[in-house]
Design a protein around this motif. Sequence first.
Motif, mmCIF file in Angstrom:
data_model
loop_
_atom_site.group_PDB
_atom_site.id
_atom_site.type_symbol
_atom_site.label_atom_id
_atom_site.label_comp_id
_atom_site.label_asym_id
_atom_site.label_seq_id
_atom_site.Cartn_x
_atom_site.Cartn_y
_atom_site.Cartn_z
ATOM 1 N N LYS A 378 -2.480 12.932 -10.209
ATOM 2 C CA LYS A 378 -1.848 14.208 -10.546
ATOM 3 C C LYS A 378 -0.860 13.990 -11.684
ATOM 4 C CE LYS A 378 0.681 18.089 -8.480
ATOM 5 N NZ LYS A 378 1.333 18.615 -7.250
ATOM 6 N N ASN A 379 -0.910 14.886 -12.665
ATOM 7 C CA ASN A 379 0.037 14.848 -13.777
ATOM 8 C C ASN A 379 0.043 13.499 -14.482
ATOM 9 O OD1 ASN A 379 0.768 17.483 -13.053
ATOM 10 N ND2 ASN A 379 2.430 16.732 -11.707
ATOM 11 N N ASN A 380 -1.174 12.958 -14.725
ATOM 12 C CA ASN A 380 -1.346 11.694 -15.449
ATOM 13 C C ASN A 380 -0.708 10.506 -14.717
ATOM 14 O OD1 ASN A 380 -2.778 12.832 -17.671
ATOM 15 N ND2 ASN A 380 -0.824 13.559 -18.535
ATOM 16 N N LYS A 381 -0.608 10.629 -13.422
ATOM 17 C CA LYS A 381 -0.117 9.516 -12.615
ATOM 18 C C LYS A 381 -1.058 9.297 -11.427
ATOM 19 C CE LYS A 381 4.801 9.965 -13.734
ATOM 20 N NZ LYS A 381 6.165 10.190 -13.206
ATOM 21 N N THR A 382 -1.163 8.046 -11.017
ATOM 22 C CA THR A 382 -1.947 7.713 -9.817
ATOM 23 C C THR A 382 -0.981 7.322 -8.709
ATOM 24 O OG1 THR A 382 -3.855 6.983 -11.105
ATOM 25 C CG2 THR A 382 -3.684 6.191 -8.826
ATOM 26 N N TYR A 383 -1.144 8.006 -7.580
ATOM 27 C CA TYR A 383 -0.311 7.762 -6.407
ATOM 28 C C TYR A 383 -1.187 7.089 -5.350
ATOM 29 C CZ TYR A 383 2.637 11.253 -8.691
ATOM 30 O OH TYR A 383 3.409 11.958 -9.609
ATOM 31 N N THR A 384 -0.839 5.875 -4.991
ATOM 32 C CA THR A 384 -1.624 5.122 -4.006
ATOM 33 C C THR A 384 -0.742 4.830 -2.790
ATOM 34 O OG1 THR A 384 -2.990 4.099 -5.711
ATOM 35 C CG2 THR A 384 -2.953 3.037 -3.544
ATOM 36 N N LEU A 385 -1.174 5.377 -1.647
ATOM 37 C CA LEU A 385 -0.460 5.141 -0.386
ATOM 38 C C LEU A 385 -1.270 4.173 0.455
ATOM 39 C CD1 LEU A 385 1.792 5.837 1.673
ATOM 40 C CD2 LEU A 385 0.348 7.748 2.437
ATOM 41 N N ASP A 386 -0.721 2.987 0.698
ATOM 42 C CA ASP A 386 -1.376 1.977 1.539
ATOM 43 C C ASP A 386 -0.686 1.943 2.903
ATOM 44 O OD1 ASP A 386 -3.443 0.619 -0.082
ATOM 45 O OD2 ASP A 386 -1.749 0.188 -1.416
ATOM 46 N N LEU A 387 -1.470 2.132 3.943
ATOM 47 C CA LEU A 387 -0.984 2.097 5.321
ATOM 48 C C LEU A 387 -1.624 0.880 5.980
ATOM 49 C CD1 LEU A 387 -1.691 5.859 5.766
ATOM 50 C CD2 LEU A 387 0.576 4.869 5.470
ATOM 51 N N ILE A 388 -0.833 -0.168 6.219
ATOM 52 C CA ILE A 388 -1.364 -1.492 6.557
ATOM 53 C C ILE A 388 -0.839 -1.932 7.917
ATOM 54 C CG2 ILE A 388 -1.614 -3.879 5.755
ATOM 55 C CD1 ILE A 388 -0.646 -2.874 2.982
ATOM 56 N N ALA A 389 -1.736 -2.520 8.720
ATOM 57 C CA ALA A 389 -1.351 -3.094 10.011
ATOM 58 C C ALA A 389 -2.423 -4.093 10.420
ATOM 59 C CB ALA A 389 -1.209 -2.011 11.073
ATOM 60 N N PRO A 390 -2.080 -5.057 11.288
ATOM 61 C CA PRO A 390 -3.117 -5.942 11.821
ATOM 62 C C PRO A 390 -4.208 -5.113 12.495
ATOM 63 C CG PRO A 390 -0.944 -6.800 12.344
ATOM 64 C CD PRO A 390 -0.736 -5.436 11.780
ATOM 65 N N VAL A 391 -5.444 -5.588 12.415
ATOM 66 C CA VAL A 391 -6.566 -4.857 12.998
ATOM 67 C C VAL A 391 -6.300 -4.518 14.455
ATOM 68 C CG1 VAL A 391 -8.988 -5.055 13.681
ATOM 69 C CG2 VAL A 391 -8.278 -5.744 11.385
ATOM 70 N N LYS A 392 -5.744 -5.471 15.206
ATOM 71 C CA LYS A 392 -5.521 -5.259 16.637
ATOM 72 C C LYS A 392 -4.467 -4.200 16.926
ATOM 73 C CE LYS A 392 -2.284 -9.161 16.967
ATOM 74 N NZ LYS A 392 -1.071 -8.323 17.051
ATOM 75 N N ASP A 393 -3.603 -3.894 15.936
ATOM 76 C CA ASP A 393 -2.520 -2.933 16.154
ATOM 77 C C ASP A 393 -2.727 -1.619 15.413
ATOM 78 O OD1 ASP A 393 -1.198 -4.923 17.605
ATOM 79 O OD2 ASP A 393 -0.178 -5.681 15.811
ATOM 80 N N PHE A 394 -3.742 -1.555 14.553
ATOM 81 C CA PHE A 394 -3.846 -0.420 13.642
ATOM 82 C C PHE A 394 -3.965 0.912 14.384
ATOM 83 C CE2 PHE A 394 -5.783 2.521 10.692
ATOM 84 C CZ PHE A 394 -5.096 2.282 9.521
ATOM 85 N N ASN A 395 -4.822 0.984 15.394
ATOM 86 C CA ASN A 395 -5.011 2.257 16.103
ATOM 87 C C ASN A 395 -3.745 2.725 16.793
ATOM 88 O OD1 ASN A 395 -7.676 2.702 15.382
ATOM 89 N ND2 ASN A 395 -8.471 1.485 17.076
ATOM 90 N N ASN A 396 -2.935 1.771 17.223
ATOM 91 C CA ASN A 396 -1.702 2.137 17.913
ATOM 92 C C ASN A 396 -0.685 2.735 16.946
ATOM 93 O OD1 ASN A 396 0.103 2.293 20.140
ATOM 94 N ND2 ASN A 396 1.116 0.434 19.426
ATOM 95 N N VAL A 397 -0.587 2.160 15.746
ATOM 96 C CA VAL A 397 0.398 2.639 14.781
ATOM 97 C C VAL A 397 -0.157 3.751 13.904
ATOM 98 C CG1 VAL A 397 -0.124 1.076 12.843
ATOM 99 C CG2 VAL A 397 2.250 1.741 13.303
#
Length: 411
Positions: A378-397
């Motif tokens: 948007k508006n000549n900018k790239t916004y990247t949101l990374d949501l990171i967690a260990p595989v074993k915890d990802f569903n919980n968080v």
Amino acid sequence: MFTLVIFGLFIIFSSGIGNVSAAPVTVINTNGQSGNSPVATGFVSTVYVPQNTNQVNVNITRPKVNTTDPALNAVNVPINKTINITFTEPIKLGSNPWIEFKTNKGVSVPFAATVNGNVLFIAHSNLAYGQSYDIILHGNSITDLSGVGMTLYSTNFTTITRPVVISSNPSYNAVNIPNNKVIQIKFNRSIEYGNSSGIQFINSKGTAIPFTSTITGNTLNITPIPLLAHGVQYTVILHTNSIKDLAGNGITVFSTKFTTIVTTKTVTAYGVTFNYPATWITETQTQDGTNLIFALNPNDVGQNAPQAIMQIMSNPSGMSDAEAMYLIDRTTYPSGFKVLSKKLVTLNGVQAYDTLFTINNKKFYTETMENQEIDIVKNNKTYTLDLIAPVKDFNNVKTDFDIIISSLKIS
């Protein structure tokens, strides 16, 4: 002269020999009574024998119950308890013993009866919990070694109930529970683990939540690992026999559920605004022209800690937003990255790519991580949101991550 035999007692009568002087012999029945009635079980008779014989006192005594284990009207009897009935003398089973073992509602219980010395043993399979039982020994079902039978006898007892939950904290259907809450389930007596694999802790999607558990007296303590997500319903299930009392009696299935608190804060930086769990912290910084916003739980830190990272980068000079989106769609990932899904979504009225992948690269992380990447141009900018967690915890968080995604606004 002739003899009459009653219950093993020889009684001699005299006939046709003239006047015979005789002395009385007293026969005493089971209750110790005496009298002059005819000789029969339960009665007393006085008979005469010639005086030139010695006086003989003869006792006819039926075998009697001395003690029972369980005792009469006993409660909290173990369900696998063998019933012992002790008599006043050595015994044996009658020729056609009639022994009844049944519930107080008249339902018969299969059993095996054996005798050792003066004790009758009644063995059975496990009984029902919290049930009253009757045992009836009918007349002559048990005899002494000479064959004299007992009179009718009965006893009863009640088995122990299963251990039951008397309270849980959080209570059933409780809301606004802190995400670091230790679940406590209290029973009516001291407990220990039975089949501990039968303890289940899941979120509303049925995903298993890692936890540790301890037992203190009559209380089971369940500690989630890591912290719970915000605004999520959780369920604890204790399956049958997962917990037992100290005598080995297992519980029936029990479950409780609660919902964690939804309290958020808001961060605004670099034209980006989003909400995040109130217990988290945020930090902003700039590295080599890239603006960064970090959000994470301060109680869960380290190289593999779940976190959200927003990166804001200007597009290369002359590149349109459409061209930038085209490049994102064709992104390739290095070794150790495995794409699980990729889809085009709309966030805050703007199209975005939502990509889910795993990272197995020990250079960056010591365990396999899962990453949900949201890319917006948007508006000549790239916004990247990374949501990171260990595989074993990802569903919980994931529910905490969803708070950020659903509230994301780009000016």
